[in-house]
Design a protein around this motif. Structure first.
Motif, short mmCIF file in Angstrom:
data_model
loop_
_atom_site.label_atom_id
_atom_site.label_comp_id
_atom_site.label_asym_id
_atom_site.label_seq_id
_atom_site.Cartn_x
_atom_site.Cartn_y
_atom_site.Cartn_z
N ASN A 212 0.85 -1.19 0.00
CA ASN A 212 0.00 0.00 0.00
C ASN A 212 0.88 1.24 0.00
OD1 ASN A 212 -2.10 -1.75 0.27
ND2 ASN A 212 -2.58 -1.23 2.42
N GLU A 213 0.42 2.26 -0.71
CA GLU A 213 1.17 3.52 -0.69
C GLU A 213 1.13 4.06 0.74
OE1 GLU A 213 1.33 7.66 -3.13
OE2 GLU A 213 -0.32 6.30 -3.56
N LYS A 214 2.24 4.51 1.24
CA LYS A 214 2.33 5.06 2.61
C LYS A 214 1.78 4.09 3.66
CE LYS A 214 2.79 9.70 1.10
NZ LYS A 214 2.54 11.11 1.26
#
Ligand SMILES: NC(=O)c1ccc[n+]([C@@H]2O[C@H](COP(=O)([O-])OP(=O)(O)OC[C@H]3O[C@@H](n4cnc5c(N)ncnc54)[C@H](OP(=O)(O)O)[C@@H]3O)[C@@H](O)[C@H]2O)c1
Length: 334
Positions: A212-214
């Motif tokens: 997942n992004e961030k």
């Protein structure tokens, strides 16, 4: 005897008929193996990404079996007993680091992916009574690596909050199970949501998907920071672990599956008084303490993948693809 032999780098392993280990020097035993377990080490060796590779070799560091021959009066009680083998040989006198003579069963010496293996009696341990033969085979290399990382190097005490990265890994799952048995709250990361769910079913408090992004912000937003992080991936995500540390936290790292750490900001490390600690397998004392811990707390490894010896390459492929959850086991007898 039947054995899984690696004859060449980047080639499939072969099921071959090999000569049984026979002549026993004093202090040696022959173990008839029932189950063996894979480690990422076996795949690194197959890919030629390991130091001082000597081929051909029977792979395999982990196993559970029965002692069928022994040349050591002081250890005769092991005869006909079910045992597991400490694969870390010649650790040496200093508990804080291994000697230059340290070696691991399953290259250069022939390992456990075979019907029989010859080992020194000092590396034999009775199989824990609460475990099946199959479960016990999952203990040695990954178990002692996780134990040392968590307790010896991480100095883990209960009440501390732990993050274990890449929970699909054999060592990672052991680290999680040992920490939970110790009374710690454990969070995990994985590239696979299903593995996070499986970890939660086994007692983890939660987890995030590192794809997942961030992904790290998902933990920070819940005000989740950690006292100990058990890590083996490294690569570009490592710097984010620093942001997830409590003051005085320890990041214990035992592997580098994704390669070099890309970036580290010194101020974040020294201001938070963070320790980044290396850890490799475990000393004889770590192994003994791990066995005591597993016996006392009745820890049971979670096993999902079992292959017949003939399918050893399929088992190697599963580990190489990273689709496993925890240890991958080979059943030696058909
Ligand atoms: N120093 C030592 O004594 C020692 C001992 C044993 C192992 N090791 C090393 O430690 C590593 C793991 O060994 P293993 O036998 O447990 O291997 P393994 O069972 O093959 O586990 C590897 C795991 O790495 C995880 N991973 C992949 N990408 C990741 C990322 N971006 N962030 C976090 N995790 C990621 C995956 O977890 P998910 O599937 O959950 O995504 C995968 O299951 C290997 O590099 C091995 O050589 C070192």
């Amino acid at each position: 005897m039947k054995a899984v032999v690696l004859n060449d780098i980047n080639k499939d392993v072969e099921i071959q008929t090999c000569i049984n280990p026979d002549i026993l020097n004093s202090g040696e035993a022959i173990v008839k193996l029932l189950y063996a377990a894979l480690n990422h080490r076996d795949v690194w060796i197959q890919k030629g990404k390991y130091a001082s590779i000597k081929l051909p070799v029977i792979l395999g560091s982990d196993g559970c079996g029965e002692v069928v021959e022994i040349n050591d009066i002081s250890c005769s009680h092991f005869l006909s007993k079910k045992v597991i083998i400490n694969p870390g040989m010649n650790w040496g006198p200093n508990a804080t680091f291994q000697s230059k003579e340290f070696s691991i069963l399953g290259m250069p010496t022939d390992g456990t992916f075979a019907e029989f293996v010859k080992v020194q009696t000092k590396y034999l341990y009775e199989k824990p009574e609460h475990l099946t033969d199959l479960e016990a085979a999952a203990i040695p290399l990954a178990g002692v690596t996780a134990y040392r990382a968590l307790f010896t190097q991480g100095n883990c005490s209960n009440g501390q909050r732990i993050l274990v990265t890449g929970i699909g890994g054999g060592v990672a799952l052991w680290a999680m199970q040992l920490a939970i048995a110790n009374g710690n709250d454990v969070w995990v990361t994985s590239g696979d949501d299903e593995k996070i769910e499986q970890a939660i079913a086994l007692g983890a408090k939660g987890g995030v998907n590192y794809n997942n992004e961030k992904w790290w912000e998902e933990l920070q937003k819940q005000n989740l920071f950690f006292d100990i992080i058990i890590e083996s991936a490294c690569g570009k995500n490592f710097e984010k672990l620093i942001d997830l540390c409590n003051p005085a936290a320890k990041i214990v790292l035992y592997g580098g599956t994704l390669g070099d750490i890309e970036k580290l900001i010194p101020a974040k490390i020294f201001w938070k008084q963070i320790s980044i600690i290396g850890s490799t397998m475990g000393s004889d004392i770590d192994f003994k303490n791990m066995m005591q811990f597993i016996n006392d707390k009745k820890v049971k490894p979670f096993i999902k993948h079992v292959y017949n010896l003939n399918d050893a390459q399929k088992a190697m492929d599963l580990m190489n693809n990273g689709n496993q959850f925890g240890k991958i086991i080979l059943k030696i007898e058909e």
